[in-house]
Design an enzyme around this catalytic site. Structure first.
Site, PDB file in Angstrom:
ATOM      1  N   ASP A  74      55.953  63.290  60.285  1.00 22.16           N
ATOM      2  CA  ASP A  74      55.018  62.419  61.005  1.00 22.16           C
ATOM      3  C   ASP A  74      55.069  62.669  62.507  1.00 22.16           C
ATOM      4  O   ASP A  74      54.162  62.256  63.235  1.00 22.16           O
ATOM      5  CB  ASP A  74      55.347  60.947  60.727  1.00 22.16           C
ATOM      6  CG  ASP A  74      54.729  60.458  59.426  1.00 22.16           C
ATOM      7  OD1 ASP A  74      53.882  61.166  58.865  1.00 22.16           O
ATOM      8  OD2 ASP A  74      55.111  59.359  58.971  1.00 22.16           O
ATOM      9  N   ASP A 122      50.868  60.386  49.609  1.00 19.49           N
ATOM     10  CA  ASP A 122      51.870  59.829  50.505  1.00 19.49           C
ATOM     11  C   ASP A 122      52.841  58.925  49.753  1.00 19.49           C
ATOM     12  O   ASP A 122      52.554  58.451  48.640  1.00 19.49           O
ATOM     13  CB  ASP A 122      51.184  59.037  51.627  1.00 19.49           C
ATOM     14  CG  ASP A 122      51.986  59.060  52.926  1.00 19.49           C
ATOM     15  OD1 ASP A 122      53.174  59.426  52.900  1.00 19.49           O
ATOM     16  OD2 ASP A 122      51.410  58.705  53.969  1.00 19.49           O
TER      17      ASP A 122
END
Length: 735
Positions: free
Chosen positions: A550, A480
């Protein structure tokens, strides 16, 4: 031969699968761009009109005295600025005397089989030299000693041409590179629409189309990443072009940092298209003997609209950009604990989710943020990549082993490019973050960016992650990156090199990823940047899939996955079913619809399966069984867009196996409508001579019937609904 050179008229003719690209060496050694489009057998120049300017633009050099010849109106391959061309340059250098005028002219060329790797950068590749041929044209500026090598590769099996540029200082004095784009192409007209993929966090890669106008139109990133705001892709579409018809020129930069894509329409209606590293806040000092390699550009020509362009990108990226042991493997169905637990979990709660997920057919469990340091919220511990014993008292080795014994592979989340102010790493090395001396260090998501332009920082990250990956039973890594760059400076670079920091960061990041993915070839790496903030070809070279966004809401994902498919294949898209109300937009959608949308990519779940009802668990079990039957088609088949969610109240897409014998068609309805008329869905890409059996109804249709007449869309009740057809070739010999 894919690449031919004709000495009599000094023409290079590059031929890809069904594409031609033609360059000519013209007066005084300049490179003229002649043609890019549908493959042609040969090319003659006798019908071309010379490029002439008006009396106010007819520059000429005093020594050449070629009347009417001006670089300002010549279509060029790698133009400079100020040397009679006043349009946007592809490059710009500054000499020690402060001047910025240069004059590149043809020096030599060579043609060879295969394709070279780019030093320190990701790029497409070949496995056999016979797959492609490469042309290198060397240009030189005699005064400064600057040499530029333009590299062109044509693939035999794809309508693809790749380009890059290498700038070399063969002079005796320092040069400063102010601008170094990877490619520049001049079109003779401006009769195009410009297509781009724009957006923001949680609504990435929205399709935006606009007509070209006089002047500059551009997209760019200055955020230190390719960004969710703009993707490093543009396409020029002829006015009559659509999904299935017309000429389209797609251009994609294989890079994950700051970029610029610009189209300049001049006063004569020509279009100059350029792409490469963003020159904003960039420079690069070239000492004598040093070189600067630009990233690669992938250029796709389609004579059958956006669909053919997309499938060309998909095929190339699946086979000749993505690498590693997972390139040709079916990707596992996973469950991620993030939206189920966030930071609040224990060893036992994690194993409970894993046990229930195994019963439903899940294959991989991923432990997300919160397993390391003293990480109980997002204010601390990034950089401290050792286990949080408060949550996992028996350590990662025991947890990963227990997950394996449950019957699932084990995956782990990292954010290796970031550092928390409250961390052991920051206390030990406060200068390891990007910062400018004397300036306040800003925080984003309570974190700062590690300075990957420094080799010691990269070495430390490689060592820490290697320790985790080698000492635990880890099959998957979610990598990430949750903030962009600010205060872009490095404590180890001198004043002349500070504006190199952002690109040196990318080179450091690519080095870290190269070493880790090479050292751990059996680990499936998935990139993530607050979701889809770094969904680009540069990342796919190291990590063959990306968390698409997301935003996991099914209706939002229709747009996001549809837009992403314009360039990137479904096998690269992470797509999960999440709980309702959705955590991003708080919408409630049926579990069936959530599953059908997520099956358009690499399928998984991001919720607490323990809290589901028995009825919901049965639906999940069926979804997983269904996806296991079709994932080879979704992940390795051809993709066709049928109905755009950007323009309609519904959406549809389909996948078809390469042999055209297996098909998956997905239809989605957003809002319910009263008293609707019968609607037919026309399929694409089928074999018109083949018969297909619809598994759900056992009815048989001809491929021609399904494409030209269509299949009836059943009436769907309520908002946010979906329907999926699976088809297989009908064997007439079986009654």
């Amino acid at each position: 031969m894919p690449i031919s050179y004709y000495e009599e008229n000094k023409i290079f003719h590059l031929k890809a699968k069904d594409t031609s690209y033609i360059i000519q060496i013209v007066e005084s050694g300049y490179l003229q761009h002649i043609y890019w489009g549908k493959k042609i057998r040969d090319f003659k120049l006798d019908y071309l009109q010379p490029f002439k300017g008006d009396q106010f633009n007819g520059f000429m050099f005093t020594k050449d005295k070629v009347e009417g010849f001006s670089l300002d109106i010549l279509p060029q391959e790698y133009p400079s600025f100020g040397n009679t061309d006043l349009r946007s340059p592809a490059y710009q250098i500054q000499l020690e005397d402060g001047s910025t005028v240069s004059d590149l002219k043809y020096l030599s060329h060579k043609i060879f089989s295969g394709k070279k790797k780019l030093k320190g950068l990701p790029s497409t590749y070949v496995e056999r030299s016979e797959e492609a041929e490469t042309l290198e044209i060397t240009l030189k500026d005699e005064l400064s000693g600057l040499v530029v090598v333009l590299s062109y590769t044509v693939y035999e099996d794809y309508d693809v041409i790749t380009r890059s540029s290498n700038l070399i200082n063969l002079g005796s004095k320092d040069l400063k590179v102010l601008r170094a784009l990877s490619a520049s192409m001049d079109f003779s007209d401006d009769d195009f629409d410009l297509l781009q993929l724009s957006g923001a966090w949680s609504r990435e890669r929205t399709l935006v189309k606009r007509a070209l106008v006089s002047g500059n139109q551009s997209i760019e990133s200055r955020r230190g990443a390719s960004s969710p705001q703009q993707n490093p892709f543009i396409a020029l579409m002829r006015k009559n072009a659509d999904e299935d018809n017309g000429e389209v020129y797609g251009i994609n930069l294989v890079y994950s940092g700051n970029f610029l894509a610009n189209v300049e329409v001049c006063q004569y209606g020509t279009s100059r298209v350029q792409i490469g590293i963003n020159p904003f806040d960039f420079s690069w000092l070239l000492k004598p003997g040093e070189d600067f390699q630009t990233p690669e550009v992938v250029m796709v020509y389609s004579d059958c609209g956006l669909g053919k362009m997309s499938r060309t990108f998909h095929d190339l990226y699946r086979k000749r950009l993505c690498r590693g042991s997972y390139r040709d493997k079916e990707r596992p169905i996973l469950i991620n604990n993030w939206e189920a637990t966030y930071f609040d979990f224990t060893e036992e709660s994690i194993k409970n989710i894993a046990r229930e997920a195994k019963k439903l057919g899940v294959e991989l469990f991923v432990l997300d943020d919160g397993w390391f340091g003293n990480r109980n919220d997002d204010t601390t511990s990034l950089g401290d990549w050792y286990v949080n014993k408060g949550k996992l008292p028996n350590g990662l080795e025991k947890l990963s082993k227990d997950i394996n014994e449950i019957g699932l592979k084990f995956g782990l989340w990292f954010e290796p490019e970031m550092i928390s102010e409250d961390s052991d790493l920051y206390r030990a090395h406060p200068d390891w973050c990007l910062h400018v001396k004397g300036r306040e260090r800003s925080l984003g998501r309570n974190q700062m960016v590690l300075d990957y332009s420094r080799s010691e920082v990269c070495d430390a990250i490689i060592e820490m992650l290697s320790e985790n990956l080698s000492s635990n039973h880890i099959s998957y890594v979610k990598w990430d990156m949750n903030r962009f760059m600010s205060e872009v400076g490095s404590a180890t670079l001198d004043a002349n090199r500070q504006r190199e920091t952002a690109h040196r960061y990318m080179l450091g990041l690519y080095r870290v990823m190269e070493e880790l993915t090479t050292k751990f070839p059996e680990v499936l790496f998935e990139s993530c940047a607050s979701g889809g903030g770094r969904f680009d070809p540069g990342m796919l070279y190291y990590m063959p899939q990306t968390w698409t966004s997301d935003d996991s809401d099914a209706i939002e994902r229709l747009n996001i996955q549809y837009g992403t498919s314009m360039v990137y294949p479904s096998i690269t898209m992470g797509a999960h079913v999440s709980a309702v109300p959705n955590h991003q937009v708080h919408r409630i959608t049926p579990l069936t619809t959530r599953g059908d949308v997520a099956m358009g990519g690499n399928f998984g779940y991001e919720l607490d399966v323990i809290k589901m009802s028995d009825e919901e668990k049965e639906i999940v079990k069926r979804q997983i069984q269904d996806y296991k039957k079709i994932r080879h088609i979704v992940q390795f088949g051809d993709f066709y867009r049928l109905i755009s969610p950007f323009e309609n109240n519904d959406a549809a897409w389909m996948f078809i196996s390469k042999n055209k014998e297996e098909v998956v068609v997905s239809y989605f309805k957003k809002l319910a409508e009263p008293n609707i008329k019968l609607k037919m869905l026309k399929l694409k890409g089928l074999d018109p001579q083949m018969d297909y059996r619809v598994i759900e109804t056992d009815k048989i249709y001809g491929g021609d019937e399904l494409m030209y007449a269509g299949i009836v869309i059943p009436e769907l009740k309520g908002d946010f609904t979906s329907y999926v057809w699976t088809l297989k070739k009908h064997d007439k010999s079986i009654l």
